[in-house]
Design a protein around this motif. Structure first.
Motif, PDB file in Angstrom:
ATOM      1  N   VAL A  11       0.910  -1.312  -0.005  1.00  0.00           N
ATOM      2  CA  VAL A  11       0.128   0.102  -0.056  1.00  0.00           C
ATOM      3  C   VAL A  11       0.881   1.272   0.013  1.00  0.00           C
ATOM      4  CG1 VAL A  11      -1.967  -0.936   1.130  1.00  0.00           C
ATOM      5  CG2 VAL A  11      -0.121  -0.036   2.534  1.00  0.00           C
ATOM      6  N   SER A  14      -0.075   4.868  -1.584  1.00  0.00           N
ATOM      7  CA  SER A  14      -1.539   4.861  -1.663  1.00  0.00           C
ATOM      8  C   SER A  14      -1.975   5.852  -0.849  1.00  0.00           C
ATOM      9  CB  SER A  14      -2.299   3.660  -1.174  1.00  0.00           C
ATOM     10  OG  SER A  14      -1.880   2.436  -1.917  1.00  0.00           O
ATOM     11  N   LEU A  33      -1.932   1.425   8.287  1.00  0.00           N
ATOM     12  CA  LEU A  33      -1.680   1.769   6.993  1.00  0.00           C
ATOM     13  C   LEU A  33      -0.394   2.821   6.770  1.00  0.00           C
ATOM     14  CD1 LEU A  33      -5.219   1.682   5.330  1.00  0.00           C
ATOM     15  CD2 LEU A  33      -3.693  -0.110   5.376  1.00  0.00           C
ATOM     16  N   ALA A  38       1.412   4.133   3.468  1.00  0.00           N
ATOM     17  CA  ALA A  38       0.491   4.872   2.732  1.00  0.00           C
ATOM     18  C   ALA A  38       0.357   6.337   3.325  1.00  0.00           C
ATOM     19  CB  ALA A  38      -0.901   4.324   2.870  1.00  0.00           C
ATOM     20  N   VAL A  88      -8.047   4.770  -1.413  1.00  0.00           N
ATOM     21  CA  VAL A  88      -8.562   3.796  -0.615  1.00  0.00           C
ATOM     22  C   VAL A  88      -9.489   4.670   0.484  1.00  0.00           C
ATOM     23  CG1 VAL A  88      -8.518   2.149   1.329  1.00  0.00           C
ATOM     24  CG2 VAL A  88      -6.751   2.164  -0.738  1.00  0.00           C
ATOM     25  N   ALA A 239      -7.311  -2.913   1.735  1.00  0.00           N
ATOM     26  CA  ALA A 239      -6.800  -1.803   1.022  1.00  0.00           C
ATOM     27  C   ALA A 239      -5.702  -2.209  -0.048  1.00  0.00           C
ATOM     28  CB  ALA A 239      -5.874  -1.001   2.280  1.00  0.00           C
ATOM     29  N   SER A 240      -5.095  -3.264  -0.062  1.00  0.00           N
ATOM     30  CA  SER A 240      -4.204  -3.539  -0.927  1.00  0.00           C
ATOM     31  C   SER A 240      -4.947  -4.387  -2.479  1.00  0.00           C
ATOM     32  CB  SER A 240      -3.140  -4.376  -0.514  1.00  0.00           C
ATOM     33  OG  SER A 240      -3.652  -5.623  -0.062  1.00  0.00           O
TER      34      SER A 240
END
Length: 268
Positions: A11, A14, A33, A38, A88, A239-240
């Protein structure tokens, strides 16, 4: 093996929005995250809680009341303007109001209608506002993952929580399914996490009373309430790109609570 895991669950880079990030499940997701690389915007309406996460590396705190549709739009627009995209969104913000069926004020002829409307404004309308706002940039990108925090209380009757909470969580479960069907043509995934009894401060903050914790623990096959860290793996999965072929699903994380029946008698 490590390189493969890093590739599957990557992630890094992101851009992520987490609502209700000031505490509990939202805070755990935001910090997890961010720790994985992220860029996380952590939104909450509680300024004190936002202050607690402002020093968390990779988490940008922002004040947001998700019941305000215009405010949600503004936050999402600002994220896209500042970061160029939105990959996300965790529509996690939620509150608890009113008593369950085991309390005198919890029955249908006695519950507080003010509390009913307040909870639905956050737990249903707030999710709708968040999903709607997130869908716009994600459709333009033709990519994205939206994750809604539902509840096992939205999957069955639950005497320990209020009418409004059960109705709200059941509503967002079907919102997830409808939005997943709608947004799939733009390659935007929509899923839900349905926690069972977890140790959070959704009911007002502070330590959980031992008797209350024991009561909730008795409803779980594993015999205890969950810790928010036990949601990290599923949050990272959704999320990934590890979840690239997963949409329209509801994932209970409940220690086996759905395996057991719930009693109206709080002593049992």
């Amino acid at each position: 093996m490590s390189a493969l895991l890093d590739e599957i669950f990557d992630v890094a880079g992101s851009v992520v929005l987490v609502t209700g990030a000031g505490s509990g499940i939202g805070r755990t997701i935001a910090e997890t995250l961010a720790a994985c690389g992220a860029t996380v915007i952590g939104a909450d309406r509680d300024e004190d809680r936002l202050g607690e996460i402002k020093d968390t590396q990779g988490v940008e705190p922002v004040h947001l009341d998700v019941a305000d549709a215009g405010a949600v739009d503004n936050v999402v627009n600002s994220i896209v303007e500042n970061h160029g995209r939105l990959d996300v969104v965790f529509a996690n913000a939620g509150i608890a109001r009113g008593g369950g069926l085991t309390t005198p004020q919890g029955t249908i002829d006695a519950f507080d209608l003010t509390a009913w409307h307040e909870l639905l404004d956050v737990n249903v309308h707030g999710v709708v506002h968040t999903v709607r706002a997130a869908a716009r940039p994600m459709k333009r990108q033709a990519s994205g993952s939206i994750v809604v925090t539902a509840s096992t209380a939205g999957l069955r009757a639950d005497p320990l929580v209020s009418y409004s909470y059960v109705v709200a969580k059941a509503g967002v479960v079907n919102l997830v399914r409808q939005a997943a069907l709608d947004l799939a043509r733009w390659q935007v995934r929509v899923n839900a996490i349905a926690p069972g009894p977890f140790k959070t401060n959704i009911g007002g903050g502070g330590p959980i009373d031992p008797a209350v914790e024991a009561r909730w623990g008795s409803t779980v096959a594993l015999g205890r309430m969950g810790e928010t860290r036990e949601l990290r793996g599923l949050a990272l999965l959704l999320a990934s790109n590890a979840s690239s072929f997963m949409t329209g699903c509801v994932y209970p994380v409940d220690g086996g609570a759905l395996l057991q029946s719930l009693s109206l008698d709080p002593a049992e």
